[in-house]
Design an enzyme around this catalytic site. Structure first.
Site, PDB file in Angstrom:
ATOM      1  N   TYR A 103       0.834  -1.201   0.000  1.00  0.00           N
ATOM      2  CA  TYR A 103       0.000   0.000   0.000  1.00  0.00           C
ATOM      3  C   TYR A 103       0.868   1.250   0.000  1.00  0.00           C
ATOM      4  CZ  TYR A 103       0.642   0.954   5.071  1.00  0.00           C
ATOM      5  OH  TYR A 103       1.151   1.262   6.310  1.00  0.00           O
ATOM      6  N   CYS A 104       0.291   2.351  -0.494  1.00  0.00           N
ATOM      7  CA  CYS A 104       0.888   3.684  -0.354  1.00  0.00           C
ATOM      8  C   CYS A 104      -0.197   4.596   0.207  1.00  0.00           C
ATOM      9  CB  CYS A 104       1.465   4.192  -1.677  1.00  0.00           C
ATOM     10  SG  CYS A 104       0.257   4.420  -3.006  1.00  0.00           S
ATOM     11  N   PHE A 105      -0.089   5.891   0.017  1.00  0.00           N
ATOM     12  CA  PHE A 105      -1.024   6.794   0.681  1.00  0.00           C
ATOM     13  C   PHE A 105      -2.463   6.600   0.202  1.00  0.00           C
ATOM     14  CE2 PHE A 105      -3.046  11.065   1.112  1.00  0.00           C
ATOM     15  CZ  PHE A 105      -3.148  11.050   2.484  1.00  0.00           C
TER      16      PHE A 105
END
Length: 373
Positions: A95-97
């Site tokens: 995941y990222c932001f």
């Protein structure tokens, strides 16, 4: 190629899935998802430079700069780090932001290396929204608050219940001037995530300890704290000598065990003494200079005796700390409470039984609005 997605389902956290957080370290430090490991696509400086490029020249220019900054051996090292973790944890998810460009790039680079893993659609932001919504929903669940003078082992009572929510444990702080934990306190976001994670397995009546809204550096989410303020209560009452023993365990014995494990004998002892002396000095305004000086002398003498093997010497300063500081403060707060909201007042064992009885009754009726005993 199409890169696989998974929904931002909180069951990923309930199942303790390993998550790969590809955001920059500074973002991770501000708050991550429970179970996440930070293996960033860009370090803090690279992220800063790409952010400037994005503001000045737009997204495509920022992407091109990122590709130049993270290339060659740097890119190979980052892919190798993801690959290594996935070999140990093949079910890990990226995941990222917002589940956008950074996690897609990480996915693509891993796919190019022959390893396909999904990313969370909506990323950190979507999962955080779900955790915060869970906390707000918990404010509507039946709730019981456990109060009592300092040293009545309220936290131990909460931990003995299957439906107890240990807010102090989530905050890594005992909720008092002497309650700082040797390990760093979580960020506000990480505190909220820890609370939300615990609540994922608590969909019925809740039992919590009586707290102010601020627990160390953490602040209880407003809707949940307001529900605590309106909830029925029980109060633990234990004799002074019992409470002194409990305070010694909490503030000295347990603290010393942690410091010794983390820092070794000499440094751990030094840091523990400094923490307790500093905590005492912060009470000057409430105790007054004369009383503070007296208790500080007793504390110093107790540590000297402790070094000689007499651990009971701490009673000399813990007793006035309770009777002259904590007890008057709690009784003042108690006077502001509606006595009709106390369902039970008794010793530790009877309060544990009362909390279990309330929990069973509230689960049957779906409400915590029971009549006082």
């Amino acid at each position: 190629m199409s890169l696989p997605l998974v929904e931002p389902d909180l069951s990923l956290l309930r199942e303790r899935r390993v998550l790969i957080d590809v955001r920059a370290p500074v973002e991770f430090a501000q708050g991550a998802l429970p179970g996440a490991v930070n293996l960033p696509l860009m370090d803090d400086e690279e992220r800063r430079l790409v952010g400037i490029e994005y503001k000045e020249r737009g997204q495509q220019a920022a992407i091109e700069l990122g590709q130049r900054l993270v290339s060659g051996g740097i890119k190979d090292a980052r892919v190798a780090a993801w690959h290594s973790l996935l070999q140990a944890q093949p079910g890990a998810i990226i995941y990222c932001f917002r589940g956008g460009l950074r996690s897609q790039i990480a996915q693509q680079w891993l796919a190019d290396a022959g390893l396909e893993r999904p990313r969370i659609d909506g990323g950190w932001k979507a999962m955080r929204q779900g955790l915060c919504a869970r906390i707000d929903a918990a404010a509507e669940q039946p709730m019981l608050v456990v109060g009592g003078l300092t040293g009545c082992a309220k936290t131990a009572l909460i931990q003995a219940l299957g439906n107890g929510l240990d807010l102090e444990g989530c905050a890594r702080h005992k909720g008092s001037a002497f309650g700082r934990h040797p390990l760093p306190a979580p960020s506000q976001i990480d505190f909220e995530h820890a609370v939300g994670l615990r609540l994922l397995s608590l969909d019925g009546p809740l039992v919590v300890e009586d707290e102010s809204r601020q627990i160390g550096a953490a602040s209880v989410p407003l809707a949940f704290w307001r529900a605590m303020e309106q909830a029925p209560r029980i109060r633990v009452e234990m004799p002074l000598d019992w409470r002194i023993g409990q305070i010694q365990k909490d503030y000295i014995d347990d603290l010393w065990a942690i410091y010794r494990h983390q820092c070794g004998e000499w440094l751990g002892w030094t840091l523990m003494r400094k923490q307790l002396a500093t905590a005492l000095s912060r009470l000057r305004k409430r105790l007054g200079s004369a009383r503070l000086a007296r208790i500080a002398r007793l504390q110093a003498l107790a540590f000297r005796e402790h070094e000689r093997g007499n651990t009971q010497a701490h009673e000399a300063w813990l007793a006035p700390l309770l009777t002259e500081y904590y007890d008057p403060m709690y009784r003042y707060q108690l006077e502001r409470r509606d006595p009709q909201r106390f369902l039970h007042v008794g010793d530790w064992d009877s309060c544990l039984a009362a909390a279990r009885s309330w929990s069973a009754e509230a689960a049957r009726h779906g409400s915590g609005r029971l009549q006082p005993a």
